[in-house]
Every structure is written in structure tokens, then in C-alpha cells.
Scaffold this active site. Structure first.
Site, PDB file in Angstrom:
ATOM      1  N   HIS A 425      27.731  20.797  -7.258  1.00  0.00           N
ATOM      2  CA  HIS A 425      26.300  20.764  -6.995  1.00  0.00           C
ATOM      3  C   HIS A 425      25.640  22.121  -7.235  1.00  0.00           C
ATOM      4  O   HIS A 425      24.395  22.228  -7.265  1.00  0.00           O
ATOM      5  CB  HIS A 425      26.038  20.313  -5.553  1.00  0.00           C
ATOM      6  CG  HIS A 425      24.731  19.613  -5.374  1.00  0.00           C
ATOM      7  ND1 HIS A 425      23.770  19.535  -6.357  1.00  0.00           N
ATOM      8  CD2 HIS A 425      24.209  18.944  -4.313  1.00  0.00           C
ATOM      9  CE1 HIS A 425      22.726  18.862  -5.926  1.00  0.00           C
ATOM     10  NE2 HIS A 425      22.958  18.496  -4.671  1.00  0.00           N
ATOM     11  N   ASP A 429      22.605  18.810 -10.662  1.00  0.00           N
ATOM     12  CA  ASP A 429      21.756  18.187  -9.646  1.00  0.00           C
ATOM     13  C   ASP A 429      22.083  16.702  -9.533  1.00  0.00           C
ATOM     14  O   ASP A 429      22.721  16.116 -10.421  1.00  0.00           O
ATOM     15  CB  ASP A 429      20.279  18.378  -9.986  1.00  0.00           C
ATOM     16  CG  ASP A 429      19.857  19.846  -9.932  1.00  0.00           C
ATOM     17  OD1 ASP A 429      20.468  20.600  -9.134  1.00  0.00           O
ATOM     18  OD2 ASP A 429      18.946  20.234 -10.690  1.00  0.00           O
TER      19      ASP A 429
END
Length: 454
Positions: A425, A429
Site C-alpha cells: 500500500h 492504492d
């Protein structure tokens, strides 16, 4: 003063002892006038001559073939650049007879196992490294005494030669078997005495322990320990590093496998006939992943922590996780974006065969920009894979199970598969991750998406 005969006798005995040890200290010293005949066991021997100078000469003791060249030392092969050392696991012991190219030991590294074959037919004289010991490239492993190629090849040739002769031709071969048969028959007519002494004593130790162990072991709380091999240690280290470094998050989806199963059932025979390969489901997911990675290049990228830069790859190398008894290996399919179904299936088949035979090289597993892990072959329903660093994402496939799903407002039973995408992450995204997984879902559910580039 010693007499001439005693001097010759003493000198000859000393020379013979030196010859047996492989070292002749007498060199060219000599005693005159006596010649010793050449023995048939020494084809290279020469006469021993005693001349008038009173010096004893021994010229026929040659030790090159007998005492020097017969014993060789086998060393650890050179490792790849990324591998510095490994652990030795012996397949043979001291005194074992080995044939040329027969595996004597395996060196387990943190990436793969390197087999060390025997360079010639011979007998293992010494193991220079203990079992489980660490070695580097060039470390002496064992010494081998050559025995020649003829006897080693004759032994395996005799076994198959006897088998076919015993079946069709019963004239020449039955005679040797007939001899052992009568020798075994005499003990048969006298079982009354034998069972009381030999068979009974032999049967009790073999039969009693297995029967006693299961019953006695039910109430016991025992344990045993086994050393972790280097591959398992490396896997544990890398997975823990991934947890400590990456901000891992997993997104899920499900895929209707009806169309891909129908396509496989319809074309698998023609595919097998043309390419000599079986059409599987893994190739569809590899092809779909390459298609989705081109649409979402950030999933194929990686963070360079040293420079704080994002490295985008213009190529797609997909690692396919394969479980082996010694641990998880990840051979790489390179340049997948330019491969068709047949090329992918052929590469998967070759890498899988190498993995099963433990013949994967470092080059087969080096690199990789994206990983696919197929837990469905073990019956997995659902799971979250861990990223294979330094990659940024991994796709987890699971088992195909019939489940009721809503199709066109109606409930139907369809073969469904859960898929999971674990991603870093820090770089990817949620939007990119979900879009990427939906691209794979669309390409697998309807392969025409790949052809139309939708």
C-alpha cells in the site's frame, strides 16, 4: 660387513615396502650383478641389476597409476553470485561404490539445492565435511578412489541381462537358479526344528515392536527435532522482512470459471495434438495477469528504498510459486507479455518438471516482477498470500468449488474461484489494486477480452 646376498635382500625388502607405500626413497641407488625377473603382476616392471660398483638399482617401481592418480578429491562447485555458502546433505557414505555422474551429496542453499555427482566410477574413501556442515565454493568435499569404468558398467549390465534370459531362454539360465532352489528346499522339509530357533526369534523382534509402538505411543507425549534447511530459513527470513517492510493489504474477488472450463474442454484435445501439451488453468491466469499488469504498470513497479524512487519495469517476468518437500520455490516465466498460451504452458511444464526433480538453477528463480501462488491445487478455499520481496504484489489463486450465485436474476450453481491480491500500500492504492484484480477476473471469465484488448 654385510654379505652381498644379505645386502641385496635387505635393499629389496626396503624397496618393496616403499613401493607399497607409493614412495621409493632409493631412487637410482644400485647394487651390481643380480637381476630379478619381471613379475606378471607388474607390467611396467624392469630388471633389478647389480653391477661391479656395488650399488643396488631399483628402476621398475612406478607409482603413478597405483598410488597417485587413483585417489581424487572432489570439491564444492562454484555457486552463483548471490549465493556464498550452503549445507551439505550426504547421499552416500564411506565405502560406498558409486558410478560416474551418480549423486554423492546435495548442497542446500537459501535458493535451491546443488547436486554434486561423482566424476568417475569408484569407491568413496573419506567424507571431508560432516553431514550438515557449511561449505563454500571450492571447499574439498570427499575423496574418491577410482576403480575403472569396466567393472562399474559390467555390474548393471549383468542384472538386466539375467532378467531377459530367465524369461525366454530356460536352457542356460535356469541352471544357476536351480542350484539355489535345492539349497533352499532342505530347510523347508525341516520346519519343525527351524521355526523354534531361527524364524521365531527373527519374527519376534520385527513384528513385536511395530505392534507395540502404536499402542504404547497413544498415551505418550513425545517430540522430536529437525534442523531447518537453508531454503526454509531463507523463506522465513524473506517473509518476515516483507511483513516488516511492506504495508501489505489484500483485496478479494471471485471468478466464474464456467467459460474457461468450457473452452478447455472443447479445445484441450486439439491443443494437445498440436503442441503436445495439456491445456491448464494456470496459463490463463498468467496471460490475464500480464494483460492486467500492462493496464496497471504500478503493480509491476517496485520501490527503491535506497534512492526513494519508484522503478517502473517495461517487461513482465511472472514468478510462479511451486511447493516442494523442501520448501517453496518460485521459478520465473520471463517476458510473458510477448508469449501466447502454448509458450506459457510449455514454460510452466518445463519449470514444474525441474522443480519436481530438484533441478532448478539459480537463473530459473532469479528476478521476477509479479508472483502467482496457486493454493487451489491443495484444496484451498480462501487465503491471503504474502508479498515476495522485492516485488510489490502477489496474486493468490484458490480452489474451484460449485457455489450458488445470482445470474440474470436467477440462482444458479457455477464453478467459482476466490482470488486474492496482496499489494504494498506504500506504492499501490486501493483503486489500482481493485482495478487490476477486476481486469484479471474479466480476462479469465471471458478470454475474448484478451483478443479484443478490452
Amino acid at each position: 660387513m654385510l654379505s652381498l646376498s644379505r645386502c641385496v635382500s635387505r635393499a629389496f625388502s626396503r624397496s618393496l615396502a616403499a613401493y607399497q607405500k607409493g614412495n621409493c626413497p632409493l631412487g637410482r641407488r644400485s647394487l651390481p650383478g643380480i637381476s630379478l625377473c619381471q613379475g606378471p603382476s607388474y607390467p611396467d616392471s624392469r630388471k633389478i641389476v647389480i653391477n661391479n660398483s656395488g650399488v643396488f638399482s631399483v628402476r621398475f617401481f612406478r607409482t603413478t597409476a597405483v598410488c597417485k592418480d587413483d585417489v581424487i578429491t572432489v570439491q564444492t562447485p562454484a555457486f552463483a553470485e548471490s549465493v556464498t555458502e550452503g549445507d551439505v546433505r550426504w547421499e552416500k557414505a564411506v565405502g560406498d561404490t558409486v558410478a560416474e555422474d551418480e549423486v554423492v551429496c546435495e548442497i542446500e542453499t537459501d535458493k535451491t539445492s546443488v547436486q554434486v555427482p561423482s566424476p568417475a566410477n569408484g569407491v568413496i574413501e573419506a567424507l571431508l565435511v560432516p553431514d550438515g556442515g557449511k561449505v563454500e565454493g571450492g571447499t574439498p568435499l570427499f575423496t574418491l578412489r577410482k576403480t575403472g569404468a569396466a567393472p562399474a558398467k559390467a555390474k548393471p549390465a549383468e542384472a538386466p541381462a539375467e532378467a531377459p534370459k530367465a524369461e525366454p531362454a530356460a536352457s542356460a539360465v535356469p541352471s544357476p537358479p536351480v542350484a539355489p532352489i535345492p539349497t533352499q528346499m532342505p530347510p523347508v522339509p525341516s520346519p519343525s526344528q527351524t521355526p523354534s530357533s531361527k524364524p521365531v526369534s527373527a519374527v519376534k523382534p520385527t513384528a513385536v515392536p511395530p505392534l507395540a509402538e502404536p499402542g504404547a505411543g497413544r498415551g505418550l507425549r513425545t517430540e522430536h527435532r529437525e534442523k531447518m534447511n537453508r531454503m526454509r530459513q531463507r523463506i522465513a527470513q524473506r517473509l518476515k522482512e516483507a511483513q516488516n517492510t511492506c504495508a501489505m493489504l489484500t483485496t478479494f474477488n471471485e471468478i466464474d470459471m464456467s467459460n474457461i472450463q468450457e473452452m478447455r474442454a472443447r479445445h484441450k484435445d486439439a491443443f494437445l495434438k498440436k503442441h503436445s501439451l495439456k491445456l491448464g488453468f494456470m496459463s490463463a491466469f498468467v496471460k490475464a495477469s500480464a494483460f492486467a499488469l500492462q493496464e496497471q504498470p504500478v503493480v509491476n513497479a517496485v520501490i527503491d528504498d535506497a534512492t526513494k524512487e519508484v522503478v517502473y519495469r517495461d517487461y513482465i517476468d511472472i514468478s510462479v510459486a511451486v511447493a516442494t518437500p523442501r520448501g517453496l520455490v518460485v521459478p520465473v516465466i520471463r517476458n510473458v507479455e510477448s508469449m501466447n498460451y502454448a509458450d506459457i504452458e510449455r514454460t510452466i511444464s518445463e519449470l514444474g518438471e525441474k522443480a519436481r526433480k530438484n533441478e532448478l538453477a539459480i537463473e530459473d528463480m532469479d528476478g521476477g516482477t509479479f508472483t502467482i501462488s496457486n493454493g487451489g491445487v491443495f484444496g484451498s478455499l480462501f487465503g491471503t498470500p504474502i508479498i515476495n520481496p522485492p516485488q510489490s504484489a502477489i496474486l493468490g489463486m484458490h480452489g474451484i468449488f460449485d457455489r450458488p450465485v445470482a445470474v440474470g436474476g436467477k440462482v444458479e450453481v457455477r464453478p467459482m474461484m476466490y482470488v486474492a491480491l496482496t499489494y504494498d500500500h506504500r506504492l499501490i492504492d486501493g483503486r489500482e489494486a481493485v482495478t487490476f484484480l477486476r481486469k484479471i477476473k474479466a480476462a479469465v471469465e471471458d478470454p475474448r477480452v484478451l483478443l479484443l484488448d478490452l
